[in-house]
Write an enzyme that holds these catalytic residues in place. Structure first.
Site, PDB file in Angstrom:
ATOM      1  CB  CYS A  32      30.857  43.592  48.665  1.00  0.00           C
ATOM      2  SG  CYS A  32      32.192  42.706  47.894  1.00  0.00           S
ATOM      3  CE1 TYR A 171      37.962  35.301  47.461  1.00  0.00           C
ATOM      4  CE2 TYR A 171      38.875  37.492  47.150  1.00  0.00           C
ATOM      5  CZ  TYR A 171      37.862  36.576  46.947  1.00  0.00           C
ATOM      6  OH  TYR A 171      36.762  36.946  46.241  1.00  0.00           O
ATOM      7  CG  HIS A 174      34.772  35.455  44.051  1.00  0.00           C
ATOM      8  ND1 HIS A 174      34.903  35.286  45.407  1.00  0.00           N
ATOM      9  CD2 HIS A 174      33.565  34.960  43.732  1.00  0.00           C
ATOM     10  CE1 HIS A 174      33.816  34.709  45.886  1.00  0.00           C
ATOM     11  NE2 HIS A 174      32.987  34.492  44.888  1.00  0.00           N
ATOM     12  CG  ASP A 267      30.069  32.707  44.405  1.00  0.00           C
ATOM     13  OD1 ASP A 267      29.496  31.642  44.674  1.00  0.00           O
ATOM     14  OD2 ASP A 267      30.658  33.387  45.266  1.00  0.00           O
TER      15      ASP A 267
END
Ligand code: ADP
Ligand code: SF4
Length: 686
Positions: A32, A171, A174, A267
């Site tokens: 991001c 994906y 997360h 992470d």
């Protein structure tokens, strides 16, 4: 160019990923950036600089596939229809211009987003609450919903190919992806062919990979981003449970595995809580189960470490978000044998705070991050000098160091004077606090740059007063004299300070504790009204030193601003594990014959038995030199052309702000200020 050590040659081998080939093993994984589709020029320019710096693959942030998963108010990407292609193409072109591959991370966030913008009901494997804090709930998907998600994902993949992307992600990580939500029994209680057995729970992920391969796999590689461990033991995905089974089931289906631990705070752990390479023990098994290339992350900044990971077959690509943010030119510097020039990430997560606060990404080490397009700042290049003017910088903390480095890079004759016995300013003390050693990299990088800048002269043990500054006869004077912690309790809660009498307990500031002043043996109260990291660090140090410590704050949790750096949970846990008593929702009332505090809601008062109090409330600029020099300027006898305060000397802030302030001074020095905002704006066109 110095020759590169042959042990690093392995990092520059090309690697085939399905139908495409990466030119080396440096892979900027999705991250991001607080710009996304709202500041697309800024985002594209930032990605382009990564490619220029040698990252063979440059990925987007999360990209929403349709309005049923809108991510708002977070600033990410969108690829809903044809209308989104131009902005993606801009990023792809910026990446291709330097011979790198562009990757896109397509995402349906399931129960991780409340769809606050689109107002669509969030989707889930089974009826349930959202993961984000919200009174809204998600509804269980029926077969037509599953079909619709697959169709949307497939359509976005086709659009991605049209935009020019080389790698398209499915994906499952997360805690941010519907495919991951289907995998996990805690979210998936279905009784149809998408729930129950592992094979059923994997079905949606498998279908998304197959759909994507079928739609775009002729020319695009299909990558899977997969969580191997959630650090929840048997309650979550884990490497001793289903993760290896899932990878074995899908091993050869995608063209690349991008693997990590989750959720995001796990992470992207900060250096305070995890060493470089902290994910290796979780991801090491993946390559034993697939012949496809594997990318992993772990805040890698050491070229030796990277080369050994490839050599021993632990990974095929060195994945990085933060190291590529702190130094977009990290691969190039290794390639050219300029290892000493690498600007190593310090693991502070200020970069993450941009995303969390919906603002363009910023970085402690790299002040140009997020400014590539709007200010035209490049991490390696800076305009050369336009005059022979000389500059004296007073203060060798982060602001003064970066100011000297960048002015020196421009070619100006610069003198940097520091009062103390070493450079670093605030960082000298802070980097000695528990887990903070990596902050010293801020200083080391600048000092190392000075070796190559003969036009920068540095002096230690030079506490300059006004007379000395004037006698120096520099044309421009920069005061980067920093700040000190307040002793009067003034801060967010007590705007005019605390009532403190002579009979108060012993009062200390963080500066005192960092200077190894020792409170008496009795209980110590650390009072936090700053709400970032300092109070926690001081409490932790004092607990290590054997004190009985209470951490008190008017906030509702320890260090609330660190939610923006993903550390809050880890900090509070660490303080509890260190035996520190935590008292929230209480503010000091007075230090007057005792330590009086009150509930922030009811005002009910109580007294603490603390014999010493460390006040962590706010800082005060060290501006006495500034005031003295201002007086000289006022009487018209000032011999200088300009006198400027920067960094904490102007207003105390983070280390990232100080580095930015030093860099900004150097960039703007000798240039004409633009009319209006000092950066280009990306406007909404009506
Ligand atoms: P910033 O974060 O803005 O860089 P710091 O507090 O980290 O600020 O650093 C300021 C540095 O300036 C400290 O190392 C301090 O010793 C030095 N300093 C302060 N006043 C003077 C002075 N009059 N002469 C030389 N150095 C000074
Ligand atoms: Fe690393 Fe901190 Fe920069 Fe993020 S902000 S890239 S953690 S130095």
């Amino acid at each position: 160019m110095s020759a590169r050590d042959p042990i690093f040659d392995i990092l520059f081998e090309p690697v085939k990923i399905g139908p495409v080939t990466a030119r080396n093993r440096f892979y900027q994984v999705p991250h991001c950036n607080g710009m996304g589709d709202q500041l697309p020029r800024g985002m594209a320019a930032m990605r382009g600089v990564k490619a220029e710096g040698g990252w063979a693959v440059v990925s987007t942030e999360e990209v929403s596939i349709d309005h049923v998963t809108d991510f708002g108010p977070a600033i990410e990407g969108k690829l809903w229809d044809q209308g989104d292609i131009p902005y993606h193409a801009r990023m792809v072109d910026a990446v291709h211009a330097h011979g790198s591959l562009a990757a896109i991370e397509l995402c349906q966030q399931g129960i991780s987003c409340a769809n606050l913008v689109s107002r669509e009901v969030p989707l889930a494997p089974s009826d349930q609450s959202l993961i984000v804090s919200s009174p809204l709930q998600a509804r269980a998907m029926d077969k037509s919903d599953i079909r619709a998600v697959r169709d949307s994902h497939r359509e976005s993949a086709i659009l991605a190919k049209r935009a020019g992307y080389d790698i398209v992600y499915v994906y499952a990580g997360h805690d941010l992806s519907i495919a991951q939500h289907f995998l996990l029994s805690r979210y998936n209680q279905r009784s149809d062919e998408y729930g129950g057995s592992l094979e059923n729970r994997v079905r949606l992920l498998r279908e998304l990979i197959e759909d994507t391969k079928q739609a775009v796999g002729d020319t695009c590689a299909v990558a899977v981003r997969f969580v191997v461990d959630e650090l929840l033991g048997p309650d979550g995905m884990n490497i001793d449970g289903e993760a290896p089974e899932i990878i074995a089931m899908l091993a050869e289906l995608p063209d690349l595995w991008d693997v990590n631990i989750s959720d995001w705070p796990h992470d992207s752990q900060t250096a305070r809580f995890a060493e470089e390479g902290y994910q290796e023990r979780y991801t090491a098994f993946v390559k034993t189960l697939t012949s496809k290339p594997v990318v992993g992350v772990g805040r890698y900044t050491s070229p030796d470490h990277m080369a050994s990971l490839i050599a021993k077959g632990a990974l095929d690509f060195i994945g990085a978000a933060r190291p590529s943010i702190a130094d977009p030119f990290l691969p190039k510097k290794i390639e050219e044998g300029r290892i000493e020039d690498i600007r190593e990430c310090i693991g502070c997560n200020i970069c993450v705070s941009g995303d969390m606060t919906f603002t363009p990404i910023r970085c402690t080490q790299n002040p140009t991050m997020g400014e590539e397009w709007r200010k035209g700042w490049h991490p390696e290049r800076i305009p050369t000098r336009v005059s022979e003017d000389t500059v004296l910088i007073v203060g060798g903390g982060p602001a003064g160091l970066e100011c000297a480095r960048a002015l020196g890079q421009r070619g100006y004759a610069v003198t940097l004077a520091e009062a103390g016995p070493a450079f670093g300013g605030r960082v000298r003390g802070e980097s000695l606090l528990p887990g903070m050693a990596s902050y010293q990299r801020v200083v080391e990088h600048r000092l190392s740059a000075f070796h190559k800048l003969p036009n920068v002269e540095t002096y230690l043990a030079s506490d300059l007063g006004a007379e000395e500054v004037i006698a120096f006869e520099a044309q421009h004077i920069v005061l980067a004299t920093g700040a000190t912690w307040r002793r009067d309790g003034k801060g967010r809660t007590h705007r005019t300070g605390l009532p403190i009498s002579a009979s108060a307990p012993d009062i200390f500031t963080p500066d005192d504790i960092m200077a190894e002043q020792k409170p008496g043996q009795g209980p110590v109260l650390v009072y936090d009204d700053e709400r970032y990291i300092m109070a926690g660090l001081i409490a932790e140090k004092l607990a290590h030193d054997g004190y009985a410590v209470t951490f008190m704050t008017p906030a509702t949790m320890v260090s609330p601003w660190t939610e923006n750096t993903l550390e809050q949970h880890a900090i509070q846990r660490r303080l509890l594990e260190a035996g520190i008593t935590i008292v929230t929702d209480r503010q000091l009332v007075s230090l007057d014959g005792g330590t009086h505090h009150a509930c922030i809601y009811t005002g009910r008062e109580a007294e603490s038995d603390a014999e010493s109090v460390v006040l962590v409330t706010s800082r005060i600029s060290s501006d006495s030199l500034w005031r003295e020099l201002q007086t000289r300027a006022g009487d018209g006898t000032a011999p200088w052309k300009s006198l400027t305060r920067i960094g904490d000397a102007l207003a105390p802030a983070t280390v990232a702000h100080a580095i930015y302030a030093g860099h900004r001074y150097a960039r703007e020095f000798d240039t004409e200020a633009p009319a209006g905002a000092p950066y280009l704006r990306e406007r909404v066109t009506v």
